[in-house]
Design a protein around this motif. Structure first.
Motif, PDB file in Angstrom:
ATOM      1  N   ALA A 198     -13.698 -29.691   2.980  1.00 18.44           N
ATOM      2  CA  ALA A 198     -12.379 -29.562   1.998  1.00 18.44           C
ATOM      3  C   ALA A 198     -11.507 -29.559   3.196  1.00 18.44           C
ATOM      4  CB  ALA A 198     -12.795 -28.129   1.516  1.00 18.44           C
ATOM      5  N   GLY A 199     -11.634 -28.977   4.422  1.00 20.65           N
ATOM      6  CA  GLY A 199     -10.533 -28.832   5.260  1.00 20.65           C
ATOM      7  C   GLY A 199     -10.106 -30.213   6.161  1.00 20.65           C
ATOM      8  N   PHE A 200     -11.273 -31.028   6.036  1.00 20.25           N
ATOM      9  CA  PHE A 200     -11.129 -32.109   7.253  1.00 20.25           C
ATOM     10  C   PHE A 200     -10.852 -33.481   6.592  1.00 20.25           C
ATOM     11  CE2 PHE A 200     -14.667 -35.459   8.005  1.00 20.25           C
ATOM     12  CZ  PHE A 200     -14.025 -36.080   9.278  1.00 20.25           C
ATOM     13  N   THR A 201     -11.126 -33.761   5.373  1.00 23.34           N
ATOM     14  CA  THR A 201     -11.230 -34.981   4.788  1.00 23.34           C
ATOM     15  C   THR A 201      -9.813 -35.300   4.402  1.00 23.34           C
ATOM     16  OG1 THR A 201     -13.449 -34.910   4.031  1.00 23.34           O
ATOM     17  CG2 THR A 201     -12.177 -36.870   3.039  1.00 23.34           C
ATOM     18  N   ALA A 202      -9.078 -34.335   3.855  1.00 22.27           N
ATOM     19  CA  ALA A 202      -7.585 -34.829   3.202  1.00 22.27           C
ATOM     20  C   ALA A 202      -6.711 -35.250   4.415  1.00 22.27           C
ATOM     21  CB  ALA A 202      -7.317 -33.622   2.648  1.00 22.27           C
ATOM     22  N   ASN A 203      -6.861 -34.803   5.722  1.00 19.37           N
ATOM     23  CA  ASN A 203      -6.111 -34.876   6.873  1.00 19.37           C
ATOM     24  C   ASN A 203      -5.801 -36.506   7.212  1.00 19.37           C
ATOM     25  OD1 ASN A 203      -5.273 -32.160   7.678  1.00 19.37           O
ATOM     26  ND2 ASN A 203      -7.500 -32.004   7.683  1.00 19.37           N
ATOM     27  N   PHE A 204      -6.551 -37.168   6.948  1.00 20.05           N
ATOM     28  CA  PHE A 204      -6.207 -38.908   7.117  1.00 20.05           C
ATOM     29  C   PHE A 204      -5.345 -39.114   6.050  1.00 20.05           C
ATOM     30  CE2 PHE A 204     -10.751 -37.911   8.585  1.00 20.05           C
ATOM     31  CZ  PHE A 204     -10.634 -38.170   9.931  1.00 20.05           C
ATOM     32  N   PHE A 205      -5.431 -38.590   4.773  1.00 19.23           N
ATOM     33  CA  PHE A 205      -4.457 -38.980   3.700  1.00 19.23           C
ATOM     34  C   PHE A 205      -3.247 -38.637   4.035  1.00 19.23           C
ATOM     35  CE2 PHE A 205      -3.242 -37.651  -0.508  1.00 19.23           C
ATOM     36  CZ  PHE A 205      -2.467 -38.889  -0.695  1.00 19.23           C
ATOM     37  N   ILE A 206      -2.975 -36.921   4.527  1.00 17.91           N
ATOM     38  CA  ILE A 206      -1.838 -36.814   4.756  1.00 17.91           C
ATOM     39  C   ILE A 206      -1.146 -37.098   6.129  1.00 17.91           C
ATOM     40  CG2 ILE A 206      -2.188 -34.874   3.308  1.00 17.91           C
ATOM     41  CD1 ILE A 206      -2.444 -33.265   5.975  1.00 17.91           C
ATOM     42  N   PHE A 207      -1.796 -37.581   7.089  1.00 18.10           N
ATOM     43  CA  PHE A 207      -1.352 -38.283   8.329  1.00 18.10           C
ATOM     44  C   PHE A 207      -0.895 -39.373   8.059  1.00 18.10           C
ATOM     45  CE2 PHE A 207      -3.275 -34.857  11.213  1.00 18.10           C
ATOM     46  CZ  PHE A 207      -2.257 -34.709  11.989  1.00 18.10           C
ATOM     47  N   THR A 208      -1.530 -40.282   7.193  1.00  6.66           N
ATOM     48  CA  THR A 208      -1.196 -41.784   6.923  1.00  6.66           C
ATOM     49  C   THR A 208       0.011 -41.692   6.173  1.00  6.66           C
ATOM     50  OG1 THR A 208      -3.535 -42.379   6.917  1.00  6.66           O
ATOM     51  CG2 THR A 208      -1.850 -43.760   5.698  1.00  6.66           C
ATOM     52  N   LEU A 209       0.214 -40.850   5.156  1.00 10.44           N
ATOM     53  CA  LEU A 209       1.374 -40.644   4.375  1.00 10.44           C
ATOM     54  C   LEU A 209       2.786 -40.246   5.229  1.00 10.44           C
ATOM     55  CD1 LEU A 209       0.173 -39.082   1.234  1.00 10.44           C
ATOM     56  CD2 LEU A 209       0.871 -41.252   1.365  1.00 10.44           C
ATOM     57  N   TYR A 210       2.547 -39.376   6.174  1.00 15.71           N
ATOM     58  CA  TYR A 210       3.487 -38.695   7.165  1.00 15.71           C
ATOM     59  C   TYR A 210       3.889 -40.059   7.934  1.00 15.71           C
ATOM     60  CZ  TYR A 210       5.460 -36.286  11.059  1.00 15.71           C
ATOM     61  OH  TYR A 210       6.236 -35.767  12.210  1.00 15.71           O
ATOM     62  N   LEU A 211       3.179 -40.819   8.402  1.00 12.94           N
ATOM     63  CA  LEU A 211       3.462 -41.744   9.358  1.00 12.94           C
ATOM     64  C   LEU A 211       4.118 -43.131   8.718  1.00 12.94           C
ATOM     65  CD1 LEU A 211       0.247 -41.566  11.592  1.00 12.94           C
ATOM     66  CD2 LEU A 211       2.663 -40.984  12.419  1.00 12.94           C
ATOM     67  N   GLN A 212       3.314 -43.404   7.756  1.00 19.81           N
ATOM     68  CA  GLN A 212       3.810 -44.504   7.000  1.00 19.81           C
ATOM     69  C   GLN A 212       5.059 -44.474   6.175  1.00 19.81           C
ATOM     70  OE1 GLN A 212      -0.638 -46.246   5.818  1.00 19.81           O
ATOM     71  NE2 GLN A 212       0.905 -47.888   5.614  1.00 19.81           N
ATOM     72  N   GLN A 213       4.789 -43.418   5.059  1.00 19.19           N
ATOM     73  CA  GLN A 213       5.992 -43.215   4.234  1.00 19.19           C
ATOM     74  C   GLN A 213       7.148 -42.404   4.829  1.00 19.19           C
ATOM     75  OE1 GLN A 213       4.494 -42.163   0.195  1.00 19.19           O
ATOM     76  NE2 GLN A 213       3.214 -44.033   0.202  1.00 19.19           N
ATOM     77  N   GLY A 214       6.833 -41.455   5.564  1.00 18.47           N
ATOM     78  CA  GLY A 214       7.768 -40.628   5.972  1.00 18.47           C
ATOM     79  C   GLY A 214       8.506 -41.275   7.233  1.00 18.47           C
ATOM     80  N   HIS A 215       7.838 -41.889   8.157  1.00 17.34           N
ATOM     81  CA  HIS A 215       8.569 -42.538   9.554  1.00 17.34           C
ATOM     82  C   HIS A 215       8.502 -44.174   9.555  1.00 17.34           C
ATOM     83  CE1 HIS A 215       9.310 -38.527  10.532  1.00 17.34           C
ATOM     84  NE2 HIS A 215       8.202 -37.856  10.285  1.00 17.34           N
ATOM     85  N   GLY A 216       8.013 -44.637   8.537  1.00 14.09           N
ATOM     86  CA  GLY A 216       7.982 -46.231   8.726  1.00 14.09           C
ATOM     87  C   GLY A 216       7.037 -46.829   9.633  1.00 14.09           C
ATOM     88  N   TYR A 217       6.205 -46.158   9.958  1.00 11.90           N
ATOM     89  CA  TYR A 217       4.903 -46.890  10.697  1.00 11.90           C
ATOM     90  C   TYR A 217       4.460 -47.855   9.950  1.00 11.90           C
ATOM     91  CZ  TYR A 217       5.702 -43.604  14.403  1.00 11.90           C
ATOM     92  OH  TYR A 217       6.217 -42.646  15.814  1.00 11.90           O
ATOM     93  N   SER A 218       3.879 -48.655  10.335  1.00  8.47           N
ATOM     94  CA  SER A 218       3.041 -49.837   9.836  1.00  8.47           C
ATOM     95  C   SER A 218       1.568 -49.313   9.739  1.00  8.47           C
ATOM     96  CB  SER A 218       2.950 -51.142  10.549  1.00  8.47           C
ATOM     97  OG  SER A 218       2.063 -50.803  11.952  1.00  8.47           O
ATOM     98  N   ALA A 219       0.857 -50.123   8.736  1.00  9.65           N
ATOM     99  CA  ALA A 219      -0.332 -49.500   8.518  1.00  9.65           C
ATOM    100  C   ALA A 219      -1.593 -49.593   9.910  1.00  9.65           C
ATOM    101  CB  ALA A 219      -1.333 -50.345   7.619  1.00  9.65           C
ATOM    102  N   LEU A 220      -1.164 -50.555  10.744  1.00  7.20           N
ATOM    103  CA  LEU A 220      -1.783 -50.509  12.048  1.00  7.20           C
ATOM    104  C   LEU A 220      -1.381 -49.685  12.850  1.00  7.20           C
ATOM    105  CD1 LEU A 220      -3.804 -52.247  13.856  1.00  7.20           C
ATOM    106  CD2 LEU A 220      -1.795 -53.670  14.445  1.00  7.20           C
ATOM    107  N   ALA A 221      -0.375 -49.375  12.908  1.00  6.26           N
ATOM    108  CA  ALA A 221       0.280 -48.271  13.678  1.00  6.26           C
ATOM    109  C   ALA A 221      -0.231 -46.938  13.499  1.00  6.26           C
ATOM    110  CB  ALA A 221       1.722 -48.188  13.743  1.00  6.26           C
ATOM    111  N   ALA A 222      -0.276 -46.689  12.194  1.00  9.36           N
ATOM    112  CA  ALA A 222      -0.799 -45.437  11.564  1.00  9.36           C
ATOM    113  C   ALA A 222      -2.347 -45.289  11.981  1.00  9.36           C
ATOM    114  CB  ALA A 222      -0.655 -45.212   9.937  1.00  9.36           C
ATOM    115  N   GLY A 223      -3.210 -46.312  11.652  1.00 10.51           N
ATOM    116  CA  GLY A 223      -4.627 -46.175  12.052  1.00 10.51           C
ATOM    117  C   GLY A 223      -4.614 -46.138  13.634  1.00 10.51           C
ATOM    118  N   LEU A 224      -4.017 -46.673  14.345  1.00  9.68           N
ATOM    119  CA  LEU A 224      -4.086 -46.711  15.941  1.00  9.68           C
ATOM    120  C   LEU A 224      -3.856 -45.133  16.207  1.00  9.68           C
ATOM    121  CD1 LEU A 224      -2.151 -49.866  17.206  1.00  9.68           C
ATOM    122  CD2 LEU A 224      -4.786 -49.184  17.577  1.00  9.68           C
TER     123      LEU A 224
END
Length: 462
Positions: A277-303
């Motif tokens: 419950a505390g672990f899985t969601a963080n990939f989702f929120i970090f991805t949103l933070y980086l891609q939608q929040g700060h304009g990182y590409s999918a590749l940059a977010a993955g890296l």
């Protein structure tokens, strides 16, 4: 031969668990390619987890009774076919249905891998294969965003999402052929023709659906009445427990509830539930933070998330080898490390400018990944250590069902916290979400410490 069979099982497990996380970075690509709405995206993300969790226990029981090889290969072929269907989707409904079927196939396949380890390796030998399985779980969960980003970068933002599904097809076909040839076939005289407890399967399925559905639809169903489904789900779970006790008087039930009298199994399953419950969601929120929040590409977010994957994979392998020496204390240490990594991530996003935040998150995420590897593998080894081999599939199915319920609950709860704070800024939203995650991890730590205390008390009494 058994190591080759294990390798095939690990490949299959990697594929099914990768598809939990790889979709996160593909959200913008899916929206661009199919014009999927918010509700459809929620089902693409969480519907997979719903049907995955629904079939874990009955599929594990079926493999226990009738033989692992046939169930494993059937589940793998079904997963391969439904992956191809998802990649070929032409509209939102097609994609959602394909994801639901893909999750069901993953639910059939996954408990066979743990059952295979239980059958092929003696208890004293299981640390290494469980270490490899834990490394596979950690890598698949954490490397998904990176692999998804790479595929979208190569194939393009509009159609690149299809390849996160198509990539399963050649791997799945090869693994199915090898699995049929390598995994030992159980002799006919060892196959049990016991009842598969159909009413128990139905009651457990209804309970899981009722508990997970309001979590899957958390952002779409705004009415508080949706939580009544959780109440009815828990009531159905109570009815399931009552039926299992009744059924056990004349046959072998779907789940032997006596397993929960074993402290290591009971508390280990609790750790799994709350940790995911505390672990899985963080990939989702970090991805949103980086891609939608700060304009990182999918590749940059993955890296950016790659250090977590590396730390998790290495630590899971090492943790599997040393778990018998340190016991549940290793799990507790891992939980503390994950919390420290998340806390340091909060500090980083408030100090470092957005253009460089991906670089400075590397160390905190590496620490969190190392901690995660020391939680998942050792905890699974310790949780299943006292389970009879003939019930390994259904017992591991319960543990993996706890993972799926925990993951779905965490995505709903932590995602809700994240979106509730989004108006205050992306840093505020990520901070709130990570603090919520740390709260779940603290609960998991309490369960781990309770098991440590119980083990010490038992040692003193002896």
């Amino acid at each position: 031969m058994r190591d080759r069979a294990l390798a095939v099982g690990l490949v299959a497990a990697f594929m099914t668990l990768l598809d939990v996380s790889i979709v996160n970075v593909a959200i913008p690509s899916i929206q661009a390619g199919l014009d999927v709405g918010d509700s459809g995206l929620q089902w693409v993300l969480s519907g997979y987890a719903l049907t995955f969790g629904l079939l874990l226990v009955p599929a594990g029981r079926f493999g226990d009774a009738r033989g692992i090889r046939g169930v494993f290969v059937a589940g793998l072929l079904a997963f391969t076919l439904t992956s191809a269907l998802a990649g070929a989707a032409r509209d939102e409904v097609w994609l959602v249905v394909a994801r639901l079927l893909q999750g069901a196939a993953a639910g059939v396949l996954n408990p066979q891998v743990t059952g295979l380890i239980q059958r092929l390796y003696r208890p004293a030998e299981r640390a290494r294969p469980f270490g490899l399985l834990g490394a596979t779980v950690g890598l698949a969960t954490a490397i998904g965003p990176l692999l998804g980003g790479l595929l979208i970068h190569v194939a393009g933002p509009t159609e690149g999402w299809r390849w996160i599904f198509y990539i399963n097809v050649p791997v799945g076909v090869a693994a199915a052929v090898l699995g049929w040839r390598i995994i030992p076939r159980r002799p006919a005289e060892q196959r049990r023709r016991e009842s598969l407890d159909p009413l128990g399967v139905v009651l457990l399925g209804l309970a899981v659906v009722q508990i997970l559905l309001p979590l899957v639809e958390g952002r779409q169903w705004q009415t508080p009445a949706k939580w009544l489904l959780v109440v009815t789900g828990l009531a159905t779970l109570g009815a399931f427990a009552g039926w299992e006790r009744h059924f056990a008087r004349r046959a072998v039930p779907l789940i032997q509830l006596s397993l929960f009298r074993v402290r290591s199994y009971r508390l280990g399953t609790t750790v799994v539930l709350v940790y995911f419950a505390g672990f899985t969601a963080n990939f989702f929120i970090f991805t949103l933070y980086l891609q939608q929040g700060h304009g990182y590409s999918a590749l940059a977010a993955g890296l950016t998330l790659t250090p977590f994957a590396v730390g998790s994979g290495v630590a899971a392998f090492v943790g599997g080898r040393i778990v018998n020496r340190f016991g549940r204390a290793l799990v507790a240490f891992g939980l503390v490390a994950v919390m420290a990594g998340f806390a340091a991530s909060i500090a980083v996003i408030h100090v470092v400018p957005p253009t460089a935040v991906h670089l400075y998150l590397a160390l905190p995420l590496l620490v969190a990944g190392i901690g995660s590897g020391l939680v998942i593998t050792p905890n699974q080894t310790l949780t299943l250590a006292e389970v009879p081999v003939e019930r390994s599939g259904s017992a591991s199915g319960v543990v993996q069902t706890a993972q799926r319920i925990g993951a779905a609950f965490g995505i709903a709860a932590i995602g809700s916290v994240f979106f509730a704070r989004i108006d205050a800024g992306w840093n505020a939203a990520l901070t709130a979400a990570l603090l919520a995650a740390i709260g779940f991890l603290l609960l998991a730590l309490v369960a781990a410490l309770a098991d440590i205390r119980g083990a010490r008390r038992l040692g003193c009494e002896q």
